[in-house]
Design an enzyme around this catalytic site. Sequence first.
Site, mmCIF file in Angstrom:
data_model
loop_
_atom_site.group_PDB
_atom_site.id
_atom_site.type_symbol
_atom_site.label_atom_id
_atom_site.label_comp_id
_atom_site.label_asym_id
_atom_site.label_seq_id
_atom_site.Cartn_x
_atom_site.Cartn_y
_atom_site.Cartn_z
ATOM 1 N N ASP A 1 3.242 5.775 -7.119
ATOM 2 C CA ASP A 1 4.328 5.717 -6.133
ATOM 3 C C ASP A 1 5.693 5.507 -6.756
ATOM 4 O O ASP A 1 6.705 5.813 -6.139
ATOM 5 C CB ASP A 1 4.033 4.639 -5.093
ATOM 6 C CG ASP A 1 2.917 5.102 -4.190
ATOM 7 O OD1 ASP A 1 2.889 6.309 -3.903
ATOM 8 O OD2 ASP A 1 2.075 4.292 -3.814
ATOM 9 N N HIS B 1 0.877 -1.193 0.000
ATOM 10 C CA HIS B 1 0.000 0.000 0.000
ATOM 11 C C HIS B 1 0.907 1.233 0.000
ATOM 12 O O HIS B 1 1.620 1.487 -0.964
ATOM 13 C CB HIS B 1 -0.909 -0.112 1.228
ATOM 14 C CG HIS B 1 -2.056 0.851 1.283
ATOM 15 N ND1 HIS B 1 -2.405 1.683 0.261
ATOM 16 C CD2 HIS B 1 -2.950 1.112 2.282
ATOM 17 C CE1 HIS B 1 -3.460 2.406 0.617
ATOM 18 N NE2 HIS B 1 -3.804 2.078 1.845
ATOM 19 N N HIS C 1 -1.506 -2.229 -9.896
ATOM 20 C CA HIS C 1 -2.490 -1.673 -8.976
ATOM 21 C C HIS C 1 -3.700 -2.581 -8.948
ATOM 22 O O HIS C 1 -4.066 -3.154 -9.976
ATOM 23 C CB HIS C 1 -2.906 -0.261 -9.415
ATOM 24 C CG HIS C 1 -3.537 0.520 -8.315
ATOM 25 N ND1 HIS C 1 -4.863 0.400 -8.007
ATOM 26 C CD2 HIS C 1 -2.998 1.380 -7.423
ATOM 27 C CE1 HIS C 1 -5.120 1.184 -6.970
ATOM 28 N NE2 HIS C 1 -4.011 1.783 -6.588
HETATM 29 N N1 CMC Z 1 5.598 -6.835 -10.377
HETATM 30 C C1 CMC Z 1 5.540 -7.990 -11.079
HETATM 31 N N2 CMC Z 1 4.414 -8.689 -11.276
HETATM 32 C C2 CMC Z 1 3.295 -8.204 -10.733
HETATM 33 C C3 CMC Z 1 3.264 -7.006 -9.991
HETATM 34 C C4 CMC Z 1 4.485 -6.313 -9.834
HETATM 35 N N3 CMC Z 1 4.530 -5.162 -9.146
HETATM 36 N N4 CMC Z 1 2.006 -6.767 -9.562
HETATM 37 C C5 CMC Z 1 1.274 -7.775 -10.024
HETATM 38 N N5 CMC Z 1 2.038 -8.649 -10.734
HETATM 39 C C6 CMC Z 1 1.604 -9.845 -11.463
HETATM 40 C C7 CMC Z 1 1.288 -10.993 -10.513
HETATM 41 O O1 CMC Z 1 2.408 -11.806 -10.273
HETATM 42 C C8 CMC Z 1 0.216 -11.703 -11.297
HETATM 43 O O2 CMC Z 1 0.832 -12.442 -12.329
HETATM 44 P P1 CMC Z 1 0.233 -13.880 -12.758
HETATM 45 O O3 CMC Z 1 -1.104 -13.590 -13.366
HETATM 46 O O4 CMC Z 1 1.247 -14.420 -13.714
HETATM 47 O O5 CMC Z 1 0.145 -14.698 -11.504
HETATM 48 C C9 CMC Z 1 -0.568 -10.577 -11.975
HETATM 49 O O6 CMC Z 1 0.378 -9.512 -12.119
HETATM 50 C C10 CMC Z 1 -1.774 -10.086 -11.177
HETATM 51 O O7 CMC Z 1 -1.305 -9.721 -9.887
HETATM 52 P P2 CMC Z 1 -2.172 -9.671 -8.570
HETATM 53 O O8 CMC Z 1 -1.276 -9.977 -7.415
HETATM 54 O O9 CMC Z 1 -3.428 -10.476 -8.754
HETATM 55 O O10 CMC Z 1 -2.596 -8.155 -8.539
HETATM 56 P P3 CMC Z 1 -3.261 -7.439 -7.324
HETATM 57 O O11 CMC Z 1 -4.309 -6.575 -7.909
HETATM 58 O O12 CMC Z 1 -3.670 -8.358 -6.235
HETATM 59 O O13 CMC Z 1 -2.024 -6.583 -6.754
HETATM 60 C C11 CMC Z 1 -0.665 -4.806 -6.017
HETATM 61 C C12 CMC Z 1 -1.975 -5.197 -6.729
HETATM 62 C C13 CMC Z 1 -0.598 -3.276 -5.999
HETATM 63 C C14 CMC Z 1 -0.684 -5.330 -4.565
HETATM 64 C C15 CMC Z 1 0.526 -5.419 -6.797
HETATM 65 O O14 CMC Z 1 0.509 -4.968 -8.135
HETATM 66 C C16 CMC Z 1 1.853 -5.082 -6.140
HETATM 67 O O15 CMC Z 1 2.245 -5.747 -5.176
HETATM 68 N N6 CMC Z 1 2.575 -4.037 -6.667
HETATM 69 C C17 CMC Z 1 3.820 -3.618 -6.067
HETATM 70 C C18 CMC Z 1 3.537 -2.773 -4.849
HETATM 71 C C19 CMC Z 1 3.029 -1.415 -5.204
HETATM 72 O O16 CMC Z 1 3.593 -0.715 -6.044
HETATM 73 N N7 CMC Z 1 1.945 -1.001 -4.506
HETATM 74 C C20 CMC Z 1 1.400 0.341 -4.626
HETATM 75 C C21 CMC Z 1 0.057 0.413 -5.194
HETATM 76 S S1 CMC Z 1 -0.361 2.098 -5.599
HETATM 77 C C22 CMC Z 1 -0.499 2.862 -4.075
HETATM 78 C C23 CMC Z 1 -1.813 2.669 -3.420
HETATM 79 O O17 CMC Z 1 -2.829 3.046 -4.021
HETATM 80 O O18 CMC Z 1 -1.794 2.169 -2.269
#
Ligand code: CMC
Length: 428
Positions: free
Chosen positions: A363, A266, A305
């Site tokens: 971010d 987050h 995201h």
């Molecule tokens: N790097 C590499 N792969 C990723 C990433 C990433 N940052 N984020 C998602 N993926 C991949 C994930 O491995 C999955 O791949 P597959 O379909 O092959 O298994 C696919 O994309 C879908 O991912 P998910 O985990 O289902 O996506 P989510 O919606 O649950 O996660 C997130 C959202 C923000 C937690 C995640 O993208 C993440 O951990 N990003 C890095 C941390 C980050 O930058 N967070 C800040 C968000 S913006 C600030 C805010 O609003 O709080």
Amino acid sequence: MESKRIATLTLDDGRSIELPILSGTLGPDVLDLHNLAKLGLFTYDPAFFSTASCSSKITFIDGDAGLLYYRGYPIEQLAQKSDFLEVCYLLLNGELPDAAQKEEFRSLITHHTMVHDQLARFFNGFRRDAHPMAVMVGVVGALSAFYHDSLDINNSGHREISAHRLLAKVPTIAAMTHKYNIGEPFVYPKNKFSYVENFMYMMFATPAEDYVPNPVLVRALERIFILHADHEQNASTSTVRLAGSSGANPFACVASGIAALWGPAHGGANEAALKMLEEIGDVARVKDYVQGVKDKKYKLMGFGHRVYKNMDPRASVMRQTCYEVLKELDLANNKLFELAMELEKTALSDPYFIERKLYPNVDFYSGIVLRAIGIPTNMFTVIFALARTIGWVSQWNEMIADADHKIGRPRQLYMGETKRDYVPMEKR
Ligand code: CMC
């Protein structure tokens, strides 16, 4: 809320229930599941992928189209034409202020920026090397102990003064956490400065030197504040609402929001993104690092995201600001920033990221801008908390002002042991 459309849910045992379909002013329709519990049924939606936890009039996001509105105003327009305090007024009160209201609000917030001198003593209880977010959780929560005269959450006047105090004092506390961390004396707020200038002054001034804020950097930080001010029902805001639903006071609720924001998935992402850039260390290593991401060894911090599956509109604004700041400070050739730009280019052109709709998020760019402004990495999430305070307070206020609000109480799908009898020690 009236609904003319109905969905019918029929169970395999023949029972059925009619579920009203509700339409908001924007966004997808939602199924009203209020009455499901009457059938002895609950929904199972871990991490709330398909759940609207409340109705709200504050912020609208369309993640597929990449839209973000505060009270109906597109974020790009607010970032270009407004300033942070005006955005705060808008989020809190629902409308943009006229000139007199704007000036009154500015003066009100400016004259609440000092904290009780006793509050400064809390800092001494923390180790100097404590993470500033740990200090923020404690000290913002401690504000509850100073305003017993105005903590009746059912009194709209009390809610208003608490909102103003939080908005005014969180930057002062944030700057104090930094000064304590680096062993410099606290700098008291100065009323001649704007909200953002004053924060930079409290962060960077020392009693020994004059401090003149650079207008390009003030504008960049103002944009960071505006872009982070609210984001509908994200993890920290939902935490604030849930804590507030029990009747807890707003200072305690905001402290719970700060705690939730701290996590790297987050608000901690901007700090994690900068640490990642430092770990990569050199443009030549970007390719290998990206390969590691594709091999799922780690995630690319500052990318992806939960809601935006298109370019985050905040990231587009921040990207432009990022380039402006690097130009102003003549940092375009700096090793770290060069590396960040290379990573951005690689991720935007690589099929792995394109297929998964993983764009750089706000971010990624805000981390780079904060670093360029001179904000230390361990303060990045604190800046996010400072900016988000108005969102938390506005959402909390909206919930409490609704006479029908109830304590939030999710249920669960129990997967543990069924009933069993206690086993005496000698038989275990
Ligand atoms: N790097 C590499 N792969 C990723 C990433 C990433 N940052 N984020 C998602 N993926 C991949 C994930 O491995 C999955 O791949 P597959 O379909 O092959 O298994 C696919 O994309 C879908 O991912 P998910 O985990 O289902 O996506 P989510 O919606 O649950 O996660 C997130 C959202 C923000 C937690 C995640 O993208 C993440 O951990 N990003 C890095 C941390 C980050 O930058 N967070 C800040 C968000 S913006 C600030 C805010 O609003 O709080």
